[in-house]
Motif scaffolding. Structure first.
Motif, PDB file in Angstrom:
ATOM      1  N   SER A   9      -8.378   3.393  -2.882  1.00  0.00           N
ATOM      2  CA  SER A   9      -7.193   2.632  -2.369  1.00  0.00           C
ATOM      3  C   SER A   9      -6.284   3.543  -1.297  1.00  0.00           C
ATOM      4  O   SER A   9      -6.500   3.978  -1.084  1.00  0.00           O
ATOM      5  N   ARG A  19     -11.984  -4.067   3.479  1.00  0.00           N
ATOM      6  CA  ARG A  19     -10.719  -2.852   3.532  1.00  0.00           C
ATOM      7  C   ARG A  19     -11.698  -2.070   2.172  1.00  0.00           C
ATOM      8  O   ARG A  19     -11.609  -1.220   1.983  1.00  0.00           O
ATOM      9  N   ASP A  27      -5.169  -3.255  -5.286  1.00  0.00           N
ATOM     10  CA  ASP A  27      -7.369  -2.938  -4.427  1.00  0.00           C
ATOM     11  C   ASP A  27      -8.019  -4.188  -4.885  1.00  0.00           C
ATOM     12  O   ASP A  27      -8.090  -4.817  -5.871  1.00  0.00           O
ATOM     13  N   ASP A  36     -11.014   0.447  -0.058  1.00  0.00           N
ATOM     14  CA  ASP A  36     -11.123  -0.410  -1.219  1.00  0.00           C
ATOM     15  C   ASP A  36     -12.696   0.131  -1.961  1.00  0.00           C
ATOM     16  O   ASP A  36     -13.102  -0.900  -2.264  1.00  0.00           O
ATOM     17  N   GLN A  65       0.972  -1.483   0.010  1.00  0.00           N
ATOM     18  CA  GLN A  65      -0.299  -0.149  -0.361  1.00  0.00           C
ATOM     19  C   GLN A  65       1.217   1.247   0.332  1.00  0.00           C
ATOM     20  O   GLN A  65       1.858   1.185   0.425  1.00  0.00           O
ATOM     21  N   GLY A  78      -2.361   5.233  -2.152  1.00  0.00           N
ATOM     22  CA  GLY A  78      -3.717   5.252  -3.418  1.00  0.00           C
ATOM     23  C   GLY A  78      -3.488   6.074  -4.351  1.00  0.00           C
ATOM     24  O   GLY A  78      -2.090   6.952  -4.881  1.00  0.00           O
ATOM     25  N   SER A  82      -0.113   0.374  -4.852  1.00  0.00           N
ATOM     26  CA  SER A  82      -1.113  -0.453  -3.535  1.00  0.00           C
ATOM     27  C   SER A  82      -2.044  -1.143  -4.060  1.00  0.00           C
ATOM     28  O   SER A  82      -2.557  -1.508  -5.431  1.00  0.00           O
TER      29      SER A  82
END
Length: 292
Positions: free
Chosen positions: A33, A209, A135, A251, A18, A21, A133
């Protein structure tokens, strides 16, 4: 691949790459994300001398184990947990030197849910739409880590921090979320709005998430006709037919067909990322809508 790499010895229940995002792509149906606990991920990067855009690892509940191919500096932040290097205790929340071939073990979370592992140079997987990231909803970015995965690392960009331990917010014993009512709070009865802002909900084990699901009082709708799909924002509190709120996290989908009763302030979402199942949740109105 060069020796600037990490081998995954134990991937844990869910460990993902991550960064901050990929905002700005909702019109393409791409979620934002990024790290769920942004402040914890940013702190981990600062501790090892990385820039704010460097990618880190986000673990879920039971940590992970990693073996670097070259000597690196790492830092573990977020959910408090045991940290060991080749079986010996190491610091949590501070820079730790890990020599080539040693095993860094990030243990299960003692409190909270998600720990962040930053490595000097950052995780250098190929970016997708400007972000590294993972997702989980749209499948963009690298797959969740598996045992044996090898991750490339970037070159270090700065010295690590000179601290023994960095202060961090404790995971919440009770989650108090400031909300702005609307845009569809008029789809609920007055009693449902009262329950929403005065009742106690609890974090559901079905959270992930995508969204923090809750159990608790049922919120009854004043309107039961079908709502066309609408754009969703980070922190939107949607109420599906079961009647209990779902808070959209990093997400989250970009559209939804159920009414959004309120939106959680962005600054409160990092605490939501660390709330374990069963944690009490209260919603507090930060500002009433005009004309109501």
């Amino acid at each position: 691949m060069t020796d600037r790499a990490l081998s995954v010895v134990r991937a844990g229940a869910l460990t993902t790459v991550q960064d901050r995002g990929r905002p700005g792509h909702a019109h393409l149906g791409v979620p934002r994300s990024g790290a769920l606990d942004g402040p914890a991920a940013a702190l981990a990067n600062r501790l090892v001398g990385n820039g704010p855009d460097a990618a880190v690892l986000e673990t879920t509940l039971d940590g992970c184990s990693l073996r670097p191919r070259s000597t690196v500096t790492v830092a573990v932040t977020g959910a408090p947990c045991r940290v060991r290097v080749d079986g010996r205790p190491a610091a949590w929340g501070a820079p730790v030197r890990v020599r080539a071939g040693a095993v860094l073990d990030v243990g299960p979370a003692v409190l909270g849910v998600r720990a962040y592992v930053a490595v000097s140079g950052g995780v250098a997987v190929e970016p997708v739409l400007g972000s590294r990231s993972t997702d989980l909803l749209s499948g963009l970015g690298p797959a969740p880590l598996a045992d044996g995965t090898v991750l490339p690392l970037g070159a270090p960009t700065g010295p690590h921090a000179r601290v023994d331990v960095a202060p961090q917010a404790a995971p919440p014993a009770e989650l108090v979320l400031r909300v702005t009512p609307g845009p569809r709070d008029d789809w609920f009865t007055g009693e449902a709005l009262r329950r929403f802002l005065s009742g106690t909900f609890f974090v559901s084990p079905a959270s992930n998430r995508i969204g923090l699901r809750t159990t608790g009082p049922v919120l009854e709708r004043a309107r039961c006709d079908e709502l066309p799909s609408e754009g969703m924002v980070l922190g939107a509190v949607q109420v599906p037919p079961a009647g209990t709120p779902v808070i959209f996290l990093a997400d989250h989908p970009t559209t939804g067909g159920y009414p959004v009763i309120a939106v959680v302030h962005a600054a409160d979402l990092s605490a939501a990322a660390q709330a374990r199942p069963g944690t009490p949740v209260r919603f507090v109105a930060a500002r009433a809508r005009r004309g109501r």
